[in-house]
Design a protein around this motif. Structure first.
Motif, PDB file in Angstrom:
ATOM      1  N   GLU A  43      -2.016  10.585   0.964  1.00 25.74           N
ATOM      2  CA  GLU A  43      -1.119  11.411   0.144  1.00 25.74           C
ATOM      3  C   GLU A  43      -1.336  11.122  -1.343  1.00 25.74           C
ATOM      4  O   GLU A  43      -1.297  12.025  -2.172  1.00 25.74           O
ATOM      5  CB  GLU A  43       0.352  11.137   0.513  1.00 25.74           C
ATOM      6  CG  GLU A  43       0.742  11.654   1.882  1.00 25.74           C
ATOM      7  CD  GLU A  43       0.495  13.153   2.025  1.00 25.74           C
ATOM      8  OE1 GLU A  43       0.838  13.906   1.094  1.00 25.74           O
ATOM      9  OE2 GLU A  43      -0.063  13.571   3.057  1.00 25.74           O
ATOM     10  N   ARG A  66      -4.226   4.332   5.955  1.00 23.00           N
ATOM     11  CA  ARG A  66      -2.788   4.610   5.815  1.00 23.00           C
ATOM     12  C   ARG A  66      -2.602   6.049   5.359  1.00 23.00           C
ATOM     13  O   ARG A  66      -3.272   6.508   4.435  1.00 23.00           O
ATOM     14  CB  ARG A  66      -2.126   3.712   4.742  1.00 23.00           C
ATOM     15  CG  ARG A  66      -2.086   2.241   5.025  1.00 23.00           C
ATOM     16  CD  ARG A  66      -1.193   1.801   6.123  1.00 23.00           C
ATOM     17  NE  ARG A  66       0.238   2.003   5.924  1.00 23.00           N
ATOM     18  CZ  ARG A  66       1.115   1.765   6.903  1.00 23.00           C
ATOM     19  NH1 ARG A  66       0.707   1.355   8.081  1.00 23.00           N
ATOM     20  NH2 ARG A  66       2.403   1.938   6.686  1.00 23.00           N
ATOM     21  N   GLU A  67      -1.651   6.717   5.985  1.00 24.62           N
ATOM     22  CA  GLU A  67      -1.348   8.094   5.609  1.00 24.62           C
ATOM     23  C   GLU A  67      -0.881   8.152   4.155  1.00 24.62           C
ATOM     24  O   GLU A  67      -1.179   9.104   3.428  1.00 24.62           O
ATOM     25  CB  GLU A  67      -0.240   8.611   6.530  1.00 24.62           C
ATOM     26  CG  GLU A  67      -0.485   9.865   7.305  1.00 24.62           C
ATOM     27  CD  GLU A  67      -1.899  10.413   7.391  1.00 24.62           C
ATOM     28  OE1 GLU A  67      -2.755   9.765   8.015  1.00 24.62           O
ATOM     29  OE2 GLU A  67      -2.148  11.491   6.847  1.00 24.62           O
ATOM     30  N   SER A  68      -0.167   7.102   3.737  1.00 26.36           N
ATOM     31  CA  SER A  68       0.394   7.113   2.382  1.00 26.36           C
ATOM     32  C   SER A  68      -0.726   7.151   1.331  1.00 26.36           C
ATOM     33  O   SER A  68      -0.613   7.853   0.321  1.00 26.36           O
ATOM     34  CB  SER A  68       1.264   5.879   2.161  1.00 26.36           C
ATOM     35  OG  SER A  68       0.525   4.699   2.417  1.00 26.36           O
ATOM     36  N   SER A  81       0.830  -1.195   0.000  1.00 23.07           N
ATOM     37  CA  SER A  81       0.000   0.000   0.000  1.00 23.07           C
ATOM     38  C   SER A  81       0.874   1.259   0.000  1.00 23.07           C
ATOM     39  O   SER A  81       0.632   2.215  -0.746  1.00 23.07           O
ATOM     40  CB  SER A  81      -0.906  -0.064   1.232  1.00 23.07           C
ATOM     41  OG  SER A  81      -1.514   1.149   1.468  1.00 23.07           O
ATOM     42  N   ASP A  82       1.934   1.240   0.826  1.00 21.36           N
ATOM     43  CA  ASP A  82       2.837   2.386   0.856  1.00 21.36           C
ATOM     44  C   ASP A  82       3.631   2.507  -0.451  1.00 21.36           C
ATOM     45  O   ASP A  82       3.876   3.614  -0.940  1.00 21.36           O
ATOM     46  CB  ASP A  82       3.812   2.269   2.044  1.00 21.36           C
ATOM     47  CG  ASP A  82       3.099   2.488   3.380  1.00 21.36           C
ATOM     48  OD1 ASP A  82       1.911   2.874   3.362  1.00 21.36           O
ATOM     49  OD2 ASP A  82       3.730   2.265   4.433  1.00 21.36           O
ATOM     50  N   ALA A  99       1.608   4.174  -3.089  1.00 25.11           N
ATOM     51  CA  ALA A  99       1.560   5.630  -2.908  1.00 25.11           C
ATOM     52  C   ALA A  99       2.854   6.284  -3.398  1.00 25.11           C
ATOM     53  O   ALA A  99       2.830   7.387  -3.962  1.00 25.11           O
ATOM     54  CB  ALA A  99       1.306   5.964  -1.444  1.00 25.11           C
ATOM     55  N   LEU A 100       3.974   5.591  -3.205  1.00 22.24           N
ATOM     56  CA  LEU A 100       5.251   6.148  -3.671  1.00 22.24           C
ATOM     57  C   LEU A 100       5.309   6.235  -5.196  1.00 22.24           C
ATOM     58  O   LEU A 100       6.130   6.951  -5.749  1.00 22.24           O
ATOM     59  CB  LEU A 100       6.422   5.297  -3.152  1.00 22.24           C
ATOM     60  CG  LEU A 100       6.730   5.434  -1.657  1.00 22.24           C
ATOM     61  CD1 LEU A 100       7.800   4.438  -1.239  1.00 22.24           C
ATOM     62  CD2 LEU A 100       7.181   6.860  -1.332  1.00 22.24           C
TER      63      LEU A 100
END
Ligand SMILES: Nc1nc2c(ncn2[C@@H]2O[C@H](COP(=O)(O)OP(=O)(O)O)[C@@H](O)[C@H]2O)c(=O)[nH]1
Ligand SMILES: [Mg+2]
Length: 268
Positions: free
Chosen positions: A121, A116-118, A80-81, A84-85
Motif C-alpha cells: 500500500e 507485507r500488504e502494508s 513495517s506496518d 506504511a501508516l
C-alpha cells in the motif's frame, strides 16, 4: 522527465542498499540531477547519507520494541506496518511538481517489505506509475547456481508484488573474486551454462529431482531476466550509469542521458 520518479532500492539484509542510495545520490549530484533521499528503514542504525525524509522521525524499531513489549522480530513486523501508516507524511515531503529522482532506501529485512500488504500500500500510494525498483543481488548469495537462481527468484517476487519496472544488479562488485566474476558473467551471458551447472549441482547435492531448479530456471530465463543483470559497486561507482540508463529507458525512452563520461575509470 515530467515530475518526480521514485526509485526503490531493494534486496536482502546487508546486500548494500543504503550504500547504493548514498553512492547513486553522489552520481546524480555529479551530473547535476535533482534528487532526494528517503530512508524507509525504521531499524536503521547508521546510514551513509543524510536523508531528506526519514521514517525514523515517526517510527523506530527501538521505540516499537519498548512500547509494544516485543522482541526484534515481532517489532520489525509492527514497525513495517507503522511505516506504511505514515505514507502521507512521506508523500508530503516530496514535491510532486518537481523533476527529480526520489531514492527510497528500503528496510533491512526485505522479506517484510516485500510480503507485507502494508508495504505494498505504501508503494502504491507514492508516485504510482512513476516508480522503479533496483534489486540488489548480494554476490555472497550468488556463488552457486541455486544461489543465483534464488536471488533472481526473489527479485521476480518483488516485481510481482510491486508490479514495477526494475533493474537487477549484482552489488559489491569490487569485492567479487575474479574467478567468481568470470563464473557469474558466464552464467548471465550464456544461461545455458547456468542450466548445466544447476543440473550438476542438483544431482550432486540434493535428494530432490533436479527438475525443481531447472523448472525455476526456465521460468526466469523465459522472462529474459539473466541478460539484464549487471555488476555495481558503491565503492568504485561501477554500474551507476547503468542504473541511470535503465531508469531513463523506462521513463524517458532513453533520452536525457548524462553529458560526458563519469570520472570513474571502472566504467567499461
Ligand atoms: N566493498 C564494498 N562494500 C559494500 C558495498 N556496498 C555495501 N558494502 C558494505 O556492505 C555492508 C552492508 O551495506 P549496507 O549498505 O548497510 O546494506 P543494506 O543493509 O542493504 O542497507 C556495509 O558494511 C557496507 O560498507 C560495495 O559496493 N563495496
Ligand atoms: Mg540499509
Amino acid at each position: 522527465m515530467v515530475g518526480p520518479v521514485a526509485i526503490y532500492i531493494l534486496g536482502t539484509a546487508g546486500c548494500g542498499k543504503s550504500s547504493l542510495a548514498a553512492s547513486f545520490s553522489g552520481y546524480l549530484s555529479e551530473y547535476g540531477y535533482k534528487h532526494m533521499l528517503v530512508n524507509l528503514d525504521p531499524g536503521a542504525d547508521l546510514i551513509p547519507y543524510e536523508p531528506d525524509i526519514d521514517v525514523r522521525d515517526w517510527v523506530t524499531l527501538a521505540d516499537v520494541m519498548e512500547e509494544y513489549g516485543l522482541g526484534p522480530n515481532g517489532a520489525q513486523i509492527v514497525a513495517s506496518d507503522l511505516v506504511a501508516l505514515n505514507r502521507d507524511k512521506v508523500l508530503k515531503g516530496i514535491d510532486v511538481d518537481m523533476d527529480q529522482y526520489v531514492l527510497l532506501d528500503t528496510p533491512g529485512q526485505m522479506e517484510l517489505f516485500t510480503f507485507r500488504e502494508s508495504a505494498r500500500e505504501l508503494v502504491k500510494g507514492i508516485l504510482p506509475s512513476r516508480s522503479f525498483m533496483v534489486y540488489l543481488i548480494d554476490p555472497f548469495n550468488a556463488r552457486t547456481p541455486s544461489g543465483l537462481i534464488s536471488q533472481m527468484m526473489l527479485s521476480s517476487l518483488a516485481r510481482l508484488r510491486f508490479q514495477l519496472p526494475s533493474a537487477e544488479v549484482i552489488s559489491k562488485s569490487d569485492m567479487i573474486e575474479p574467478a567468481q566474476m568470470e563464473r557469474l558473467t558466464r552464467w548471465l551471458e550464456n544461461p545455458d551454462t547456468l542450466h548445466d551447472d544447476s543440473m550438476e549441482e542438483a544431482s550432486r547435492t540434493s535428494n530432490m529431482a533436479p527438475e525443481l531448479s531447472v523448472n525455476i530456471f526456465r521460468a526466469l530465463e523465459s522472462l529474459g531476466l539473466f541478460s539484464r543483470v549487471f555488476p555495481v559497486s558503491s565503492q568504485t561507482k561501477e554500474g551507476m550509469e547503468g542504473i541511470y540508463r535503465a531508469v531513463q529507458y523506462v521513463f524517458s525512452g532513453g533520452e536525457d542521458l548524462p553529458q560526458g563520461e563519469p570520472t570513474s575509470d571502472e566504467e567499461e
